[in-house]
Design an enzyme around this catalytic site. Structure first.
Site, PDB file in Angstrom:
ATOM      1  N   LYS A 194       0.621  -1.029  -0.123  1.00 43.71           N
ATOM      2  CA  LYS A 194      -0.095  -0.195  -0.114  1.00 43.71           C
ATOM      3  C   LYS A 194       0.977   0.928  -0.224  1.00 43.71           C
ATOM      4  CE  LYS A 194      -2.116   2.966   1.489  1.00 43.71           C
ATOM      5  NZ  LYS A 194      -1.791   3.897   1.587  1.00 43.71           N
ATOM      6  N   GLY A 246       6.930   5.013   8.148  1.00 42.22           N
ATOM      7  CA  GLY A 246       6.235   6.088   8.571  1.00 42.22           C
ATOM      8  C   GLY A 246       6.518   6.848   9.490  1.00 42.22           C
ATOM      9  N   SER A 247       5.684   7.608  10.077  1.00 44.72           N
ATOM     10  CA  SER A 247       5.797   8.631  11.020  1.00 44.72           C
ATOM     11  C   SER A 247       5.335   7.736  12.225  1.00 44.72           C
ATOM     12  CB  SER A 247       5.184   9.536  10.859  1.00 44.72           C
ATOM     13  OG  SER A 247       3.315   9.197  10.931  1.00 44.72           O
ATOM     14  N   THR A 250       1.626   7.425  13.416  1.00 51.09           N
ATOM     15  CA  THR A 250       1.235   6.182  12.684  1.00 51.09           C
ATOM     16  C   THR A 250       1.240   4.550  12.886  1.00 51.09           C
ATOM     17  OG1 THR A 250       0.665   7.572  10.511  1.00 51.09           O
ATOM     18  CG2 THR A 250       0.796   5.464  10.314  1.00 51.09           C
ATOM     19  N   GLY A 251       2.950   4.850  13.275  1.00 53.08           N
ATOM     20  CA  GLY A 251       3.431   3.444  13.374  1.00 53.08           C
ATOM     21  C   GLY A 251       3.044   2.493  14.954  1.00 53.08           C
ATOM     22  N   GLU A 269       9.641   0.929  11.028  1.00 55.17           N
ATOM     23  CA  GLU A 269      10.641   1.710  10.538  1.00 55.17           C
ATOM     24  C   GLU A 269      10.189   3.474  10.612  1.00 55.17           C
ATOM     25  OE1 GLU A 269      13.822   1.010  10.640  1.00 55.17           O
ATOM     26  OE2 GLU A 269      13.877  -1.039   9.906  1.00 55.17           O
ATOM     27  N   CYS A 303      14.745  10.079   6.534  1.00 54.51           N
ATOM     28  CA  CYS A 303      14.190  10.113   7.993  1.00 54.51           C
ATOM     29  C   CYS A 303      15.551   9.633   8.772  1.00 54.51           C
ATOM     30  CB  CYS A 303      13.798   8.199   8.112  1.00 54.51           C
ATOM     31  SG  CYS A 303      14.305   7.181   7.088  1.00 54.51           S
ATOM     32  N   GLU A 399      10.166  16.049  14.983  1.00 52.47           N
ATOM     33  CA  GLU A 399      10.708  15.767  13.910  1.00 52.47           C
ATOM     34  C   GLU A 399       9.958  17.372  12.757  1.00 52.47           C
ATOM     35  OE1 GLU A 399       9.419  12.215  11.762  1.00 52.47           O
ATOM     36  OE2 GLU A 399      11.337  11.540  10.548  1.00 52.47           O
TER      37      GLU A 399
HETATM   38  P1  NDP Z   1       2.998   8.565   7.920  1.00 51.49           P
HETATM   39  O1  NDP Z   1       2.775   7.137   8.729  1.00 51.49           O
HETATM   40  O2  NDP Z   1       2.144   9.982   7.671  1.00 51.49           O
HETATM   41  O3  NDP Z   1       2.529   7.158   6.468  1.00 51.49           O
HETATM   42  C1  NDP Z   1       3.244   6.217   6.303  1.00 51.49           C
HETATM   43  C2  NDP Z   1       2.072   5.289   5.371  1.00 51.49           C
HETATM   44  O4  NDP Z   1       1.186   5.061   5.952  1.00 51.49           O
HETATM   45  C3  NDP Z   1       1.342   5.422   4.337  1.00 51.49           C
HETATM   46  O5  NDP Z   1       1.344   4.509   3.311  1.00 51.49           O
HETATM   47  C4  NDP Z   1      -0.259   5.849   4.468  1.00 51.49           C
HETATM   48  O6  NDP Z   1      -0.747   7.008   3.905  1.00 51.49           O
HETATM   49  C5  NDP Z   1      -0.406   5.014   5.317  1.00 51.49           C
HETATM   50  N1  NDP Z   1      -0.638   5.439   6.856  1.00 51.49           N
HETATM   51  C6  NDP Z   1      -1.758   6.193   6.815  1.00 51.49           C
HETATM   52  N2  NDP Z   1      -2.187   6.432   8.244  1.00 51.49           N
HETATM   53  C7  NDP Z   1      -2.647   4.936   8.468  1.00 51.49           C
HETATM   54  C8  NDP Z   1      -3.056   3.871   9.134  1.00 51.49           C
HETATM   55  N3  NDP Z   1      -4.126   4.147   9.576  1.00 51.49           N
HETATM   56  N4  NDP Z   1      -3.263   2.378   9.012  1.00 51.49           N
HETATM   57  C9  NDP Z   1      -2.110   2.432   8.220  1.00 51.49           C
HETATM   58  N5  NDP Z   1      -1.473   3.115   7.263  1.00 51.49           N
HETATM   59  C10 NDP Z   1      -1.829   4.861   7.438  1.00 51.49           C
HETATM   60  O7  NDP Z   1       4.020   8.813   7.166  1.00 51.49           O
HETATM   61  P2  NDP Z   1       4.548  10.001   5.827  1.00 51.49           P
HETATM   62  O8  NDP Z   1       4.121   9.273   4.607  1.00 51.49           O
HETATM   63  O9  NDP Z   1       3.721  11.379   5.937  1.00 51.49           O
HETATM   64  O10 NDP Z   1       6.042   9.692   5.493  1.00 51.49           O
HETATM   65  C11 NDP Z   1       6.446  10.386   6.700  1.00 51.49           C
HETATM   66  C12 NDP Z   1       7.426   9.348   7.761  1.00 51.49           C
HETATM   67  O11 NDP Z   1       8.156   8.477   7.238  1.00 51.49           O
HETATM   68  C13 NDP Z   1       8.474  10.329   8.710  1.00 51.49           C
HETATM   69  O12 NDP Z   1       8.320  10.591  10.048  1.00 51.49           O
HETATM   70  C14 NDP Z   1       9.897   9.545   8.624  1.00 51.49           C
HETATM   71  O13 NDP Z   1      10.515  10.225   9.478  1.00 51.49           O
HETATM   72  C15 NDP Z   1       9.396   8.593   8.957  1.00 51.49           C
HETATM   73  N6  NDP Z   1      10.336   7.623   7.917  1.00 51.49           N
HETATM   74  C16 NDP Z   1      10.933   6.826   8.090  1.00 51.49           C
HETATM   75  C17 NDP Z   1      11.987   5.992   7.720  1.00 51.49           C
HETATM   76  C18 NDP Z   1      12.461   4.797   8.809  1.00 51.49           C
HETATM   77  O14 NDP Z   1      13.115   3.968   7.753  1.00 51.49           O
HETATM   78  N7  NDP Z   1      12.656   4.974   9.695  1.00 51.49           N
HETATM   79  C19 NDP Z   1      12.299   6.427   6.228  1.00 51.49           C
HETATM   80  C20 NDP Z   1      11.387   7.046   5.886  1.00 51.49           C
HETATM   81  C21 NDP Z   1      10.504   7.698   5.888  1.00 51.49           C
HETATM   82  P3  NDP Z   1      -1.436   7.603   2.978  1.00 51.49           P
HETATM   83  O15 NDP Z   1       0.270   8.699   2.217  1.00 51.49           O
HETATM   84  O16 NDP Z   1      -2.070   7.722   2.026  1.00 51.49           O
HETATM   85  O17 NDP Z   1      -1.649   8.549   4.055  1.00 51.49           O
END
Ligand code: NDP
Length: 495
Positions: A194, A246-247, A250-251, A269, A303, A399
């Site tokens: 996704k 992701g963030s 959300t994580g 991650e 990140c 962040e």
């Molecule tokens: P988000 O957490 O907003 O989103 C990440 C993914 O999760 C997207 O596909 C998003 O969909 C999806 N998502 C959002 N809400 C839900 C939910 N409730 N259930 C399941 N899936 C969901 O992060 P961002 O995309 O804004 O990315 C930025 C963040 O990612 C930063 O905090 C960054 O530090 C972190 N990151 C970490 C990395 C690592 O390896 N540690 C690498 C890269 C980024 P949609 O976008 O369609 O809302």
């Protein structure tokens, strides 16, 4: 300089009616709603994608499950490796097309898309492919005493966990998608991805290339949509592992949801507020070019990139003078112009978030360099350096995930370590020094999953990556990913 010419096949791909990629083909979405894909440089809508609902997700998961127990299970580890290598070749051959899709949807500089995102996707995939024939259990000698002359032996098997749900962020959607595909497929799992709603297109195209590479249909599926689509994926009973990047908020929600779904395995991650410490002996003329590149790559939307600079007080004034001059040399411009050094932020939601932090800094007179939002079209801000009021300042703690970094002076090692660790995050950190003894003393005390010396923001497939504290659970790459994608089965035999 003029902008690179968009390839005809990229324009044709953008114009397509996009659905989900399920069971080896593009299929129409049952969910009727759509999302606009906006080019962050022009603010123009360049494509539409579907928002997958529960039915779409179940369709994809069923397809992945059938492929897992059928075709992929029948594929030998050697053949799995060959097919992943073939996919890597196809990514290389279609490199310009994939790079342009990334630049149009994320605002990433075209040369970064070509030479980092696409090139690293190829390198990582080939690395994962090389693991396929090397995933083994162990034999062991049990300690049970023999009462009547019987003997015991034991061994372990590493078995693929099943269908993986891979949720991908918007900053490096192709490369992070490839990390998840490589980890899943080399261990024998199938996957439903996704992507982020903002940057879906390159993974949809990649799924088509996977079929060309001979990867059986259903092994890689892509369901497009927003957060809710991701939630359906986690809730699906046939999904045995969730791999999320992701963030932190959300994580955490995803971790809780996965636990409540019969303890679905999950690796997270997440974000960081990474520290780069410049020690008293550092030669700033050597440090600055590398540090600046590591900090502002992809407009700081990385990140692993540093967001907090710690500079020894003896070097602080020189550091501020030199970095301010260097920031003024960064040419902001269209990411399709090969001479640009800095492009737009990737989407409007993120642009608003970064603007909020810039406003906060301006209100408190904390801007040392940059800080402006550029007028005109596109989500452009300047690379920015801020001072902080102390370790409780929100700009020191939260962040921004943007080109906004703060700087603080320190006097001694103890104070430095205490300030570096003053964070809920623990993703990465770096020390800039030639004093090896000092660095070796500090390394065990710094709370970060990855620590670099005289470098920062370099990920390598041979080196495990992941976060401590609120930056995540689990490690990717090297052989560390194998644990997360396989079940360890123990067998004991009496004979
Ligand atoms: P988000 O957490 O907003 O989103 C990440 C993914 O999760 C997207 O596909 C998003 O969909 C999806 N998502 C959002 N809400 C839900 C939910 N409730 N259930 C399941 N899936 C969901 O992060 P961002 O995309 O804004 O990315 C930025 C963040 O990612 C930063 O905090 C960054 O530090 C972190 N990151 C970490 C990395 C690592 O390896 N540690 C690498 C890269 C980024 P949609 O976008 O369609 O809302």
């Amino acid at each position: 300089m003029s902008e690179v010419q968009i390839l005809q096949r990229v324009n044709a791909f953008l114009k397509r009616q996009h659905g989900h990629f399920i069971d080896g083909e593009m299929c129409a979405s049952v969910g009727r709603a759509q999302v606009e894909i906006v080019n962050p440089t022009t603010e123009q809508v360049i494509a539409h994608i579907a928002i997958g609902n529960q039915t779409d997700v179940e369709h994809a998961v069923q397809s992945a499950h059938q492929a897992f127990i059928g075709a992929w299970a029948q594929t030998s580890p050697y053949e799995r490796g060959l097919k992943l290598n073939k996919l890597a070749d196809l990514i290389e051959q279609h490199g310009e097309e994939l790079a342009q899709l990334e630049t149009l949807t994320t605002g990433k500089l075209i040369n970064l898309a070509r030479h980092l995102e696409v090139a690293q996707s190829v390198i990582f995939l080939r690395y994962f492919a090389s693991w396929s024939t090397k995933i083994n259990g162990q034999t062991m000698q049990p300690s049970i005493p023999s009462m009547q002359g019987e003997k015991y032996t034991a061994f372990t098997l590493r078995q693929p966990i099943g269908v993986v749900g891979g949720i991908v962020p918007w900053n490096f959607s192709l490369m992070i998608g490839v990390w998840k595909i490589g980890s899943a497929l080399t261990t024998g799992c199938s996957i439903v991805l996704k992507p982020s709603e903002f940057t879906t297109l390159s993974l949809l195209r990649l799924a088509e290339l996977a079929i060309e590479a001979g990867i059986p249909k259903g092994v890689i599926n892509v369901v497009t949509g927003k957060g809710e689509t991701g939630q359906h994926l986690i809730e699906s009973p046939l999904v045995k592992k969730v791999s999320f990047t992701g963030s932190v908020p959300t994580g955490m929600a995803i971790g809780k949801l996965a636990m409540s779904c019969d303890l679905t395995r999950v690796s997270l991650e997440l974000g960081g507020k990474n520290a780069a410490a410049i020690l008293a002996d550092a030669d700033l003329d050597q440090v600055l070019p590398t540090l600046l590149q590591a900090t502002f790559v992809h407009q700081g939307q990385v990140c692993a990139a540093p967001e907090r600079f710690f500079v020894h007080r003896s070097k602080y004034a020189e550091f501020i003078e030199k970095i301010t001059a260097a920031l003024q040399q960064i040419k902001v411009g269209s990411p399709l112009d090969e001479s640009s050094m800095f492009g737009p932020l990737s989407n409007q939601v993120h642009f608003e978030k970064v603007k909020h932090y810039l406003d906060l800094a301006k209100q408190n007179n904390q801007v040392i360099a940059g800080g402006r939002v550029l007028e005109g079209t596109g989500y452009f801000v300047e690379p920015t350096l801020l001072s902080v009021t102390g370790t409780e300042d929100p700009l020191f703690i939260e962040e921004t995930f943007g080109p906004v970094v703060d700087v603080i002076a320190f006097d001694d090692e103890e104070e430095l370590i205490s300030m570096m660790n003053h964070s809920r995050f623990g993703l990465t950190a770096s020390l800039w020094t030639n004093d090896l003894s000092k660095a070796l003393r500090m390394i065990p005390q710094i709370e970060a999953g990855t620590l670099w010396i005289n470098m920062h923001t370099f990920l390598d497939p041979a080196v495990p990556f992941g976060g401590m504290k609120a930056s995540g659970i689990g490690r990717e790459f090297s052989d560390a990913f194998i644990d997360d994608y396989t079940e360890l089965k123990s067998v004991m035999i009496r004979y």
